[in-house]
Design a protein around this motif. Sequence first.
Motif, short mmCIF file in Angstrom:
data_model
loop_
_atom_site.label_atom_id
_atom_site.label_comp_id
_atom_site.label_asym_id
_atom_site.label_seq_id
_atom_site.Cartn_x
_atom_site.Cartn_y
_atom_site.Cartn_z
N PHE A 105 0.35 -1.10 -0.29
CA PHE A 105 0.04 0.16 -0.21
C PHE A 105 1.09 1.21 0.21
CE2 PHE A 105 -3.36 -2.87 0.90
CZ PHE A 105 -4.41 -2.49 0.89
N LYS A 106 0.57 1.94 -0.51
CA LYS A 106 1.15 3.88 -0.29
C LYS A 106 0.04 4.57 0.47
CE LYS A 106 2.66 7.92 -3.19
NZ LYS A 106 2.42 8.06 -4.60
N CYS A 107 1.03 5.19 1.85
CA CYS A 107 0.63 6.06 2.27
C CYS A 107 0.63 7.55 2.53
CB CYS A 107 0.31 5.72 4.22
SG CYS A 107 -0.43 3.86 4.58
N VAL A 108 0.19 8.56 2.42
CA VAL A 108 0.44 9.87 2.28
C VAL A 108 -0.46 10.30 2.73
CG1 VAL A 108 1.44 9.33 -0.23
CG2 VAL A 108 -0.95 9.91 -0.11
N PRO A 109 0.13 11.51 3.15
CA PRO A 109 -0.66 12.61 3.68
C PRO A 109 -1.13 13.59 3.16
CG PRO A 109 1.30 13.64 4.25
CD PRO A 109 1.68 11.95 3.53
N PHE A 110 -2.50 14.27 3.37
CA PHE A 110 -4.07 14.59 2.37
C PHE A 110 -4.17 16.28 3.07
CE2 PHE A 110 -8.04 15.46 0.81
CZ PHE A 110 -6.84 16.00 -0.94
N PHE A 111 -4.09 17.29 2.81
CA PHE A 111 -4.61 18.68 3.57
C PHE A 111 -6.21 18.65 2.36
CE2 PHE A 111 -5.56 22.82 5.25
CZ PHE A 111 -5.70 21.97 6.38
N TYR A 112 -7.51 18.86 3.22
CA TYR A 112 -8.89 18.51 3.11
C TYR A 112 -9.20 20.20 3.72
CZ TYR A 112 -13.78 17.50 2.27
OH TYR A 112 -14.73 17.71 2.06
N ASN A 113 -8.71 21.02 2.13
CA ASN A 113 -8.79 22.48 2.20
C ASN A 113 -10.21 22.68 3.14
OD1 ASN A 113 -6.42 23.70 1.35
ND2 ASN A 113 -7.02 22.13 -0.18
N SER A 114 -10.97 21.88 2.32
CA SER A 114 -13.00 22.19 2.80
C SER A 114 -12.81 22.73 3.98
CB SER A 114 -13.83 21.21 1.92
OG SER A 114 -13.65 21.47 1.00
N VAL A 115 -12.49 21.67 5.67
CA VAL A 115 -12.58 21.76 6.63
C VAL A 115 -10.64 21.97 7.42
CG1 VAL A 115 -14.64 20.15 6.72
CG2 VAL A 115 -12.42 18.89 7.14
N GLY A 116 -10.13 21.75 6.73
CA GLY A 116 -8.60 22.55 6.77
C GLY A 116 -7.91 21.10 7.87
N ILE A 117 -8.08 20.07 7.33
CA ILE A 117 -7.82 19.02 8.29
C ILE A 117 -7.07 18.32 7.18
CG2 ILE A 117 -8.65 16.98 9.33
CD1 ILE A 117 -11.60 18.31 10.55
N CYS A 118 -6.12 16.74 8.39
CA CYS A 118 -5.29 16.69 7.27
C CYS A 118 -5.39 15.08 7.51
CB CYS A 118 -3.55 16.91 7.61
SG CYS A 118 -2.41 16.01 7.29
N TYR A 119 -5.41 14.44 6.70
CA TYR A 119 -5.85 12.98 6.84
C TYR A 119 -4.18 12.26 6.52
CZ TYR A 119 -10.91 14.25 7.44
OH TYR A 119 -11.85 14.62 8.47
N THR A 120 -4.84 10.93 6.66
CA THR A 120 -4.04 10.19 5.91
C THR A 120 -4.04 9.31 4.72
OG1 THR A 120 -1.78 9.86 7.31
CG2 THR A 120 -2.11 8.26 5.59
N LEU A 121 -4.08 9.57 3.78
CA LEU A 121 -4.93 8.40 2.64
C LEU A 121 -3.97 7.18 2.23
CD1 LEU A 121 -5.75 10.91 0.11
CD2 LEU A 121 -7.11 10.46 2.06
N THR A 122 -4.55 6.07 1.93
CA THR A 122 -4.21 4.65 1.73
C THR A 122 -4.43 3.83 0.86
OG1 THR A 122 -2.79 2.45 2.77
CG2 THR A 122 -4.91 3.67 3.58
N TRP A 123 -4.09 3.57 -0.16
CA TRP A 123 -4.26 2.63 -1.29
C TRP A 123 -3.24 1.19 -1.65
CZ3 TRP A 123 -3.09 7.27 -1.87
CH2 TRP A 123 -1.89 7.80 -2.73
N PRO A 124 -3.91 -0.03 -2.61
CA PRO A 124 -3.03 -0.68 -2.38
C PRO A 124 -2.18 -0.34 -4.22
CG PRO A 124 -5.20 -1.51 -3.53
CD PRO A 124 -5.67 0.27 -2.52
N VAL A 125 -1.09 -1.19 -4.12
CA VAL A 125 -0.25 -0.40 -5.62
C VAL A 125 0.06 -1.76 -5.97
CG1 VAL A 125 0.78 1.52 -4.27
CG2 VAL A 125 2.38 -1.16 -3.40
N ARG A 126 -0.45 -2.67 -5.22
CA ARG A 126 -1.07 -3.94 -5.84
C ARG A 126 -1.83 -4.83 -5.33
NH1 ARG A 126 1.45 -7.22 -2.31
NH2 ARG A 126 3.21 -7.23 -0.66
N GLU A 127 -2.09 -6.13 -5.84
CA GLU A 127 -3.10 -6.43 -5.72
C GLU A 127 -2.78 -7.44 -4.61
OE1 GLU A 127 -6.30 -8.37 -7.87
OE2 GLU A 127 -5.29 -6.06 -8.90
N VAL A 128 -4.00 -7.70 -3.57
CA VAL A 128 -3.60 -8.15 -2.18
C VAL A 128 -4.83 -9.34 -1.90
CG1 VAL A 128 -2.18 -6.65 -1.15
CG2 VAL A 128 -4.95 -5.98 -0.72
N CYS A 129 -4.11 -10.41 -1.52
CA CYS A 129 -5.36 -10.94 -0.55
C CYS A 129 -5.76 -11.28 0.82
CB CYS A 129 -4.79 -12.93 -1.08
SG CYS A 129 -4.35 -13.11 -2.87
N CYS A 130 -6.90 -12.03 1.11
CA CYS A 130 -7.09 -11.77 2.36
C CYS A 130 -5.72 -12.31 3.21
CB CYS A 130 -8.78 -13.21 2.39
SG CYS A 130 -9.04 -13.22 4.52
#
Length: 653
Positions: free
Chosen positions: A206-231
């Motif tokens: 997975f990739k994890c990166v900080p993301f600043f959501y301007n609409s509410v002025g809050i920073c989250y971390t986003l994560t999403w797969p960079v390859r297929e993963v199984c259970c």
Amino acid sequence: MTNRNLDEFVSVHCCQLEAIGVPRRYWESLHNKLTNEVYDASDYFTMLYDASTNDWKVVVAASSGLNLEDENNIFLIDHAWTFELEHARKHLMFIPGLLDRMLNLMGCVPVGVATDNLGDEGSACVQCDTSNDRNLSKLGCSNGQMLEVPSEQPTVEKQIDTVMETIWRFAQFYKLSSMSTAEQGGVWYVMDEFGCRIQHSDYPSFKCVPFFYNSVGICYTLTWPVREVCCGDELTRDYIMGVVCEEARITSLLPWFYKDIRDMVENKPLPSRTMVDVDCEGRFAEIITVENEDVDDDVAIVNKTGPLAVYTDMELLKSFVTLPEFSFTEDLGTADIIWICDHFRNFTDLKQCPKQFVNQFPFESVITCKDLLARVCQKDTVTDDGTCRGADWLPLTFDLVLELPQFARAFQQREYRSLDNIWIVKPWNMGRSLDTHITDSLVKIIRLSQTGPKIASRYITNPVLFYREGLGHVKFDIRYIVLLSSVKPLVLHAYNVFWLRFSNKSFSLEDFEDYEKHFTVMNYGGSELKQIHCHDFIPMFESQYPNYQWTDVQASLHDVICKAFKAATIGDPPNAIIPFRQARALYGVDMMLEWSADKTAEQKIMIPQLLEVNYCPDCVRACRYHPNFFNDIFSFFFLQHSTDDISNMTRLL
């Protein structure tokens, strides 16, 4: 959700999303999750505690696994704690529940595991329930996390120390482009328990990166797969994403995987810089042709009827240049003198106006940027014992952008030899002690190096101190104003009035986060400014140190200034200041005195230490207490007044 709302989201965040690499297929789902605060990681993952390794991991719980094409497979990770470094201890002390949560999250409190959770191979895995967190309240099971409470509870101060020592394995960092200079230390954060328990892999799933959501002025971390993963597959991320060089990766991972790297890192000097390097460093590159600019003629400024026109962006100058020989203009093209704080770049065009002068020399950044100053003054490699690097008047310094592995090697060498190992970490090009840290922790320095270009310099642990009534012996440093008239030949003068800066607390090698104990710049942050004029300081200094005459001490300080400017004017651009007939420049040189480590000397020796050289130094105090300061400077530079005419000037070279 309307297309209009999505379009507005994309319009505001498109550049950020592209910069951090979020695939476009996830943008709509991300907008929906942010808008509706959807924390659905618990539907796809579970956290496991392995008692055999005393560590956590996150695994895929979704029976179908996760594939790259599913547009919903992007997840929000909440932040448990967001802070600026200088406020971290106060947060832990005063925010209810924060200290306990950090102690648990960072594993500073032992985890007890029920025996019926033991697996076939004797390892124990426990799922965690964290009711304080929006994302994790659904991740638990009946076997909650159990904490063993020691029989003797540590004090709150000790617990805070523990968190501050451990935090570098968990804290992440971001900086907003809108931040002011004073905020350039950026923002640190600790992800929630789910985010913190995602382990490292050189080949992450997975990739994890900080993301600043301007609409509410809050920073989250986003994560999403960079390859297929199984259970059952583990969710992993690269802790040092973007670091490619093998030596740099080994060093950057030391906060999590500590090892002895003394035999793994090559000890080598930095190569000379090229103009391509200047571009890559993100610095302003001067525009100049240098073929015929091999000498600085002693050229007087143009003789003209009426005053010389000065163009400036400094209001202070307009108030304190009061001689009738000068006037001010808003038209840069008609100015005789350009005196500005902004960096001047186009020296080639200026040569077309040979009677126009500017207050900067081409490539003077080699002495005003801390990393480049270290380069020109200490051109040797570090000795194998990690002790020295050329000039003994400049504290041993490393460029943490280019020399992080070499610094870590030297740190471990010094640790092995039981040498002092306290360092001050500073940004390349920032003053007033902003984003500056003192520490004896290699792990902390490595993490600080990832927040922007920085150097690490040996902290002066045995400074010459000054006694202040009611406070005891405090640190002090000295600011000299230095005037550069010519590079070839090298012509250098010092203003005879110098300025003292003092700490506000008695010095000791502890409490490195105590600003008023370890720093001397007190005129910007609301601290008490202790003002002692140089003519009062000298007899007080000689009274405290009767075996040392200030004239001798100052001669040694001046000698170091000369050595630094000589070193900075040897070589070719961009590695040296080069001659330019139309340049005259003013610098603030900051210095300290340190006691020599030589215990065989009959009398202790005061060794000058060069701290930094500042372009366009703050002259507010100079003007306040010496109203003719700028009149002296301008008369000397532009009216050809000699040091015989201006009593406040001494020639150094």
